[in-house]
Motif scaffolding. Structure first.
Motif, PDB file in Angstrom:
ATOM      1  N   PRO A   1     -10.722  -9.818   4.487  1.00 33.81           N
ATOM      2  CA  PRO A   1     -11.528 -10.220   3.319  1.00 33.81           C
ATOM      3  C   PRO A   1     -11.690  -9.055   2.351  1.00 33.81           C
ATOM      4  CG  PRO A   1     -12.968  -9.761   5.187  1.00 33.81           C
ATOM      5  CD  PRO A   1     -11.549  -9.571   5.671  1.00 33.81           C
ATOM      6  N   GLY A   2     -12.174  -9.331   1.152  1.00 30.71           N
ATOM      7  CA  GLY A   2     -12.481  -8.281   0.188  1.00 30.71           C
ATOM      8  C   GLY A   2     -11.363  -8.052  -0.792  1.00 30.71           C
ATOM      9  N   VAL A   3     -11.554  -7.037  -1.654  1.00 25.67           N
ATOM     10  CA  VAL A   3     -10.630  -6.725  -2.738  1.00 25.67           C
ATOM     11  C   VAL A   3     -10.117  -5.307  -2.572  1.00 25.67           C
ATOM     12  CG1 VAL A   3     -10.402  -6.528  -5.261  1.00 25.67           C
ATOM     13  CG2 VAL A   3     -11.959  -8.232  -4.279  1.00 25.67           C
ATOM     14  N   GLU A   4      -8.830  -5.144  -2.601  1.00 25.46           N
ATOM     15  CA  GLU A   4      -8.251  -3.813  -2.478  1.00 25.46           C
ATOM     16  C   GLU A   4      -8.350  -3.077  -3.814  1.00 25.46           C
ATOM     17  OE1 GLU A   4      -3.969  -1.927  -1.199  1.00 25.46           O
ATOM     18  OE2 GLU A   4      -4.545  -3.893  -0.371  1.00 25.46           O
ATOM     19  N   LEU A   5      -8.742  -1.803  -3.784  1.00 27.74           N
ATOM     20  CA  LEU A   5      -8.882  -1.003  -5.008  1.00 27.74           C
ATOM     21  C   LEU A   5      -7.893   0.147  -5.001  1.00 27.74           C
ATOM     22  CD1 LEU A   5     -12.774  -0.578  -5.229  1.00 27.74           C
ATOM     23  CD2 LEU A   5     -11.366  -2.190  -6.508  1.00 27.74           C
ATOM     24  N   THR A   6      -7.348   0.459  -6.178  1.00 23.73           N
ATOM     25  CA  THR A   6      -6.542   1.664  -6.304  1.00 23.73           C
ATOM     26  C   THR A   6      -7.506   2.848  -6.396  1.00 23.73           C
ATOM     27  OG1 THR A   6      -6.589   1.612  -8.706  1.00 23.73           O
ATOM     28  CG2 THR A   6      -4.781   0.416  -7.630  1.00 23.73           C
ATOM     29  N   ALA A   7      -6.984   4.074  -6.306  1.00 29.74           N
ATOM     30  CA  ALA A   7      -7.834   5.260  -6.415  1.00 29.74           C
ATOM     31  C   ALA A   7      -8.548   5.262  -7.765  1.00 29.74           C
ATOM     32  CB  ALA A   7      -6.995   6.520  -6.251  1.00 29.74           C
ATOM     33  N   LYS A   8      -7.839   4.903  -8.839  1.00 27.87           N
ATOM     34  CA  LYS A   8      -8.422   4.882 -10.181  1.00 27.87           C
ATOM     35  C   LYS A   8      -9.544   3.845 -10.261  1.00 27.87           C
ATOM     36  CE  LYS A   8      -6.929   4.545 -15.041  1.00 27.87           C
ATOM     37  NZ  LYS A   8      -7.751   3.428 -15.517  1.00 27.87           N
ATOM     38  N   GLU A   9      -9.261   2.675  -9.750  1.00 33.08           N
ATOM     39  CA  GLU A   9     -10.272   1.609  -9.755  1.00 33.08           C
ATOM     40  C   GLU A   9     -11.487   2.006  -8.916  1.00 33.08           C
ATOM     41  OE1 GLU A   9      -7.318  -2.273 -10.182  1.00 33.08           O
ATOM     42  OE2 GLU A   9      -7.751  -1.411  -8.201  1.00 33.08           O
ATOM     43  N   PHE A  10     -11.208   2.697  -7.836  1.00 33.04           N
ATOM     44  CA  PHE A  10     -12.298   3.118  -6.948  1.00 33.04           C
ATOM     45  C   PHE A  10     -13.275   4.017  -7.710  1.00 33.04           C
ATOM     46  CE2 PHE A  10     -14.247   6.003  -3.896  1.00 33.04           C
ATOM     47  CZ  PHE A  10     -14.726   5.130  -2.927  1.00 33.04           C
ATOM     48  N   HIS A  11     -12.712   5.028  -8.440  1.00 32.06           N
ATOM     49  CA  HIS A  11     -13.577   5.962  -9.170  1.00 32.06           C
ATOM     50  C   HIS A  11     -14.286   5.318 -10.345  1.00 32.06           C
ATOM     51  CE1 HIS A  11     -12.847   9.509  -6.797  1.00 32.06           C
ATOM     52  NE2 HIS A  11     -11.542   9.256  -6.813  1.00 32.06           N
TER      53      HIS A  11
END
Ligand SMILES: [Zn+2]
Length: 171
Positions: free
Chosen positions: A9-19
């Motif tokens: 479940p959930g949404v995967e984030l890129t490093a950029k999206e994470f920050h």
């Protein structure tokens, strides 16, 4: 077979999206710490500031332990009392060093070694500098006396003693 990651479940984030999307705090820690020297060493250091050398006695083996420790390693029991020892002693062993603490060559050597302190049991002493000596005059068994820093410059360190110098004419 199904890719198990697709089932998470959930949404995967890129490093950029994470920050950009996750709340984060950036700070430079100013870590402060203190180190407890322990009961015996704390008293030893405090006494140095007052220009005195202190030891502990063990009433079972009758030894005077210097530097002081709260436990007798021979009797396997706590030591019993504080006692002052003298700021005179005997050179137990020494080295003549032509390199400084940074391993640079120096023209005038440093004399370092162990001084057995008067009033403490045999072989009880401290590592320190010897001064007012030369290669020709220093010797094992030489009688020495502590040269203290002026009282206002002492900080509670073994370097409150500048060095040990030869006893001349009983002084
Ligand atoms: Zn003992």
């Amino acid at each position: 077979m199904t890719d198990p990651r697709k089932a998470w479940p959930g949404v995967e984030l890129t490093a950029k999206e994470f920050h950009e999307t996750v709340t984060a705090v950036t700070y430079r820690p100013e870590a402060k710490f203190s180190w407890a020297a322990g009961e015996a060493m704390s008293r030893f250091l405090a006494e140095l500031k007052d220009g005195r050398l202190i030891a502990r006695t063990c009433r079972k083996c009758k030894r005077v332990l210097f530097p002081p420790r709260m436990f007798c390693e021979e009797c396997f029991r706590p030591t019993d009392a504080w006692t002052y020892v003298k700021d005179t002693g005997t050179i137990e062993t020494y080295s003549i060093s032509y390199i400084d603490l940074d391993a640079r060559r120096i023209p005038v050597p440093i004399y370092v070694g162990v001084v057995s302190v008067d009033g403490a049991s045999p072989k009880m002493g401290m590592m320190h500098y010897f001064g007012e000596v030369t290669e020709k005059t220093i010797r094992i068994g030489m009688r020495v006396r502590a040269v203290w820093r002026p009282a206002r410059e002492r900080v509670g360190s073994v370097l409150d003693i500048l060095y040990w110098r030869p006893v001349r004419g009983g002084r």
